[in-house]
Structure formats: C-alpha cells, structure tokens
Design a protein around this motif. Structure first.
Motif, PDB file in Angstrom:
ATOM      1  N   THR A  74       0.791  -1.231   0.000  1.00  0.00           N
ATOM      2  CA  THR A  74       0.000   0.000   0.000  1.00  0.00           C
ATOM      3  C   THR A  74       0.825   1.284   0.000  1.00  0.00           C
ATOM      4  N   LEU A  75       2.061   1.240   0.470  1.00  0.00           N
ATOM      5  CA  LEU A  75       2.822   2.464   0.630  1.00  0.00           C
ATOM      6  C   LEU A  75       3.999   2.597  -0.327  1.00  0.00           C
ATOM      7  N   THR A  76       4.340   1.536  -1.040  1.00  0.00           N
ATOM      8  CA  THR A  76       5.426   1.623  -2.010  1.00  0.00           C
ATOM      9  C   THR A  76       4.857   1.909  -3.397  1.00  0.00           C
ATOM     10  N   GLU A  77       5.767   2.094  -4.323  1.00  0.00           N
ATOM     11  CA  GLU A  77       5.367   2.309  -5.708  1.00  0.00           C
ATOM     12  C   GLU A  77       5.070   0.998  -6.433  1.00  0.00           C
ATOM     13  N   GLY A 120      15.778  -7.743   2.722  1.00  0.00           N
ATOM     14  CA  GLY A 120      16.445  -6.461   2.912  1.00  0.00           C
ATOM     15  C   GLY A 120      17.121  -5.978   1.643  1.00  0.00           C
ATOM     16  N   ASP A 121      17.721  -6.902   0.902  1.00  0.00           N
ATOM     17  CA  ASP A 121      18.348  -6.521  -0.370  1.00  0.00           C
ATOM     18  C   ASP A 121      17.308  -5.999  -1.361  1.00  0.00           C
ATOM     19  N   GLN A 122      16.127  -6.618  -1.356  1.00  0.00           N
ATOM     20  CA  GLN A 122      15.069  -6.163  -2.264  1.00  0.00           C
ATOM     21  C   GLN A 122      14.607  -4.761  -1.907  1.00  0.00           C
ATOM     22  N   LEU A 123      14.476  -4.478  -0.608  1.00  0.00           N
ATOM     23  CA  LEU A 123      14.080  -3.125  -0.194  1.00  0.00           C
ATOM     24  C   LEU A 123      15.179  -2.112  -0.511  1.00  0.00           C
ATOM     25  N   VAL A 154      11.576   7.478   4.376  1.00  0.00           N
ATOM     26  CA  VAL A 154      10.818   7.422   5.641  1.00  0.00           C
ATOM     27  C   VAL A 154      10.190   6.052   5.826  1.00  0.00           C
ATOM     28  N   LEU A 155       9.614   5.509   4.763  1.00  0.00           N
ATOM     29  CA  LEU A 155       9.011   4.184   4.839  1.00  0.00           C
ATOM     30  C   LEU A 155      10.079   3.115   5.061  1.00  0.00           C
ATOM     31  N   SER A 156      11.240   3.313   4.471  1.00  0.00           N
ATOM     32  CA  SER A 156      12.324   2.349   4.656  1.00  0.00           C
ATOM     33  C   SER A 156      12.714   2.231   6.123  1.00  0.00           C
TER      34      SER A 156
END
Length: 205
Positions: A105-108, A170-173, A185-187
């Motif tokens: 919901t919060l990412t692109e 974590g690598d994907q983020l 901020v979301l990260s």
C-alpha cells in the motif's frame, strides 16, 4: 501457530503422541518389576532376617517433598517458555503483516506486481523456514513453492535459512530505495519490523 481442539481429560490419559510416557514407560516397568519381585520374595522366602526388615517412611517423605519442589519449578519454567513462544511467534505474525501491508500500500509497487508478490511470498517463506528449523524438518517443499527461482539456491545452501531470507528481503528493499520505489521514511519504518523479526528469531533459537 497450531491450535488443536481441547480433548476431554479422560482422553488425555491415553494420548501417546507428544507425551512423556514414551520415556517414562521403560522406567516405570523396571520399578514395577522390582516391586513385584520384592513382594514375591517377601511372601515366598521364609527367612527370619527378611521379615525383620523394616523401612521407615521418613526418607520417602523427604524425597517426596524434594520431588514436589522440583516438579513445581519445572512446571513454572515450562509455562513461562510456552508464553515466551506465544509472544515471539505473535511478534513474527504482526511484523510480517505490517511489512506486507506497507509493501502493498505504501510503495510504488503495484499490488500484483512481481516485486510485491516476491516480497510478500518471501515473508511467508521466512515463517515456514523458521518453523522447519525449530522442528528440525525439511523446508525444501515450502521454499520451492514460495521463493523465486534465483533466490532458492542461496537459501537452500544456508544453514540458517530464515536469516538468509531476511537478508534477501532487505536486499530487495535496498534496491527499491535506490530506484525510488521506496521512500526513505518508509524504509526506516520497515527496518523496525525487520528488527522485530530478527529479535523473534533470536529469542526462539
């Protein structure tokens, strides 16, 4: 978490799977055999010295008191470990749900995009891998079903599969933050949930 229907108390007396009776039955059989042998010896052998033997109840009383204290301590510790496990697995469930919601919901990422599906399925794979690790069972089938083909060899070769899955997520983020799909901020918020998963893994281990 496995939630089974609560059986009747009488049926619980005959439950074999997961019961401590597997370990106690041989010992109980030996003690029972010794008791039967002693009774037969006492009745059949007509020896004056044997009939003069008297056993005091005081040692058994002291032994029973020590055993009661020991069992009470063990039961309390076991109950605490049970609630610890419930709290830790509850934190895994809550953190995984929060991460999945934020990713969808919060990412692109589009909810049905490859990136979103890969991330959410990775969270599910993490829970399954950790479950198998704690039970010392094979996680290959669940991992093949949930992980991407290029991630599977690295996880399968790892000794601590849940930790490696967290590293892959974590690598994907990190890649999403570099290409602008994930705001900084979301990260930071999602990193807290990752820390919660890591703490739960350490607590269960």
């Amino acid at each position: 978490m496995i939630v089974r229907p609560r059986p009747h108390w009488f049926r619980m007396l005959f439950i074999w799977r997961g019961s401590v009776l597997r370990k106690l039955v041989p010992r109980l059989a030996i003690i029972g055999g010794l008791a039967v042998f002693a009774q037969i010896l006492h009745v059949s052998v007509d020896a004056e010295w044997l009939h003069r033997l008297e056993l005091s109840l005081q040692p058994f009383t002291l032994l029973g008191l020590a055993l009661a204290i020991f069992l009470g301590f063990r039961i309390n510790v076991s109950h605490e470990r049970y609630w610890d496990a419930r709290r830790l697995w509850g934190s895994i469930m809550n953190a995984s749900r929060a991460l999945a919601r934020q990713a969808l919901t919060l990412t692109e990422w589009a909810p049905k995009s490859i990136e979103a599906q890969r991330f959410v399925r990775g969270l599910i794979a993490h829970a399954h891998a950790f479950r198998h690790q704690l039970r010392a069972t094979d996680a290959s089938e669940d991992l093949r079903r949930l992980l991407a083909a290029d991630d599977l060899p690295r996880v399968q070769a790892a000794r601590w599969k849940p930790v490696v899955i967290l590293q892959l997520l974590g690598d994907q983020l990190h890649a999403a933050r570099r290409d602008g799909s994930l705001p900084d901020v979301l990260s930071a918020s999602m990193e807290q949930s990752f820390n919660t998963l890591g703490d739960a893994v350490g607590g269960c281990e």
